[in-house]
Write a protein that holds these residues in place. Structure first.
Motif, mmCIF file in Angstrom:
data_model
loop_
_atom_site.group_PDB
_atom_site.id
_atom_site.type_symbol
_atom_site.label_atom_id
_atom_site.label_comp_id
_atom_site.label_asym_id
_atom_site.label_seq_id
_atom_site.Cartn_x
_atom_site.Cartn_y
_atom_site.Cartn_z
ATOM 1 N N ARG A 57 -8.936 22.110 -2.354
ATOM 2 C CA ARG A 57 -9.276 22.039 -0.907
ATOM 3 C C ARG A 57 -10.835 21.422 -0.804
ATOM 4 N N GLN A 63 -3.371 22.378 -4.719
ATOM 5 C CA GLN A 63 -3.833 22.231 -3.397
ATOM 6 C C GLN A 63 -5.191 23.393 -2.975
ATOM 7 N N ARG A 74 -0.461 17.361 -8.529
ATOM 8 C CA ARG A 74 -1.353 18.136 -7.851
ATOM 9 C C ARG A 74 -0.486 18.725 -6.658
ATOM 10 N N ASP A 75 0.610 18.753 -6.862
ATOM 11 C CA ASP A 75 1.806 19.145 -5.547
ATOM 12 C C ASP A 75 1.583 20.497 -5.592
ATOM 13 N N ASP A 107 0.863 24.711 -4.853
ATOM 14 C CA ASP A 107 0.250 25.342 -3.926
ATOM 15 C C ASP A 107 -1.181 25.705 -4.568
#
Length: 157
Positions: free
Chosen positions: A124, A120, A114-115, A117
């Motif tokens: 969100r 993320q 889950r690192d 962009d």
């Protein structure tokens, strides 16, 4: 519901293919005006009850389309020889994925962690997510590995 399966591969092959391949599912549905709509989504598969589990944004058009007509066609297939895959029909149901449990699982399956962009952005807090369950009613599986054995080695990069 009992899955009606056709094609050369058996149910075990079909279940393994759907469970082990991080290939997006192509989903076809109808729009409220009767047109056709196709899109690709990440999915997970539950062999116990022959269901596909798709994640999408609550604001995606496909949510509106599936609310109006829950019948879908789908395909999960390789894009390079030897060609293999599963296609079929089913009925979709929708429910909120408030805690993004399905999406988190799919991010891990498709992205590895889950690192990034993208991960993320998808995870969100202000993004509302929908869990789409497709009860697979009919499916056709194919594996052209034997007949394409010599094509595989010549596949362009």
């Amino acid at each position: 519901m009992t899955l009606k399966l056709r094609g050369d591969p058996d149910r075990d092959w079909t279940d393994a293919f759907l469970d082990d391949n991080p290939i997006p599912v192509r989903v076809a549905t109808r729009t409220p005006s009767g047109g056709l709509w196709m899109l690709s989504l990440w999915y997970g598969y539950d062999a116990d009850d022959a269901t596909l589990h798709l994640a999408t944004s609550a604001s995606a058009r496909v949510v509106e389309y599936l609310e109006a007509d829950p019948e879908v066609a789908f395909e999960v297939s390789t894009n390079h020889p030897p060609y293999r895959g599963v296609r079929g029909q089913g009925t979709a149901t929708l429910e909120p994925d408030d805690d993004k449990a399905l999406l988190r699982t799919l991010v891990d399956d498709y992205l590895g962690d889950r690192d990034s962009d993208l991960a993320q952005w998808l995870l969100r807090d202000d993004r509302d997510e929908v869990h789409v369950t497709v009860d697979v009613e009919r499916a056709y599986a194919w594996d052209y590995g034997d007949r394409m054995r010599d094509v595989d080695a010549r596949r362009p990069e």
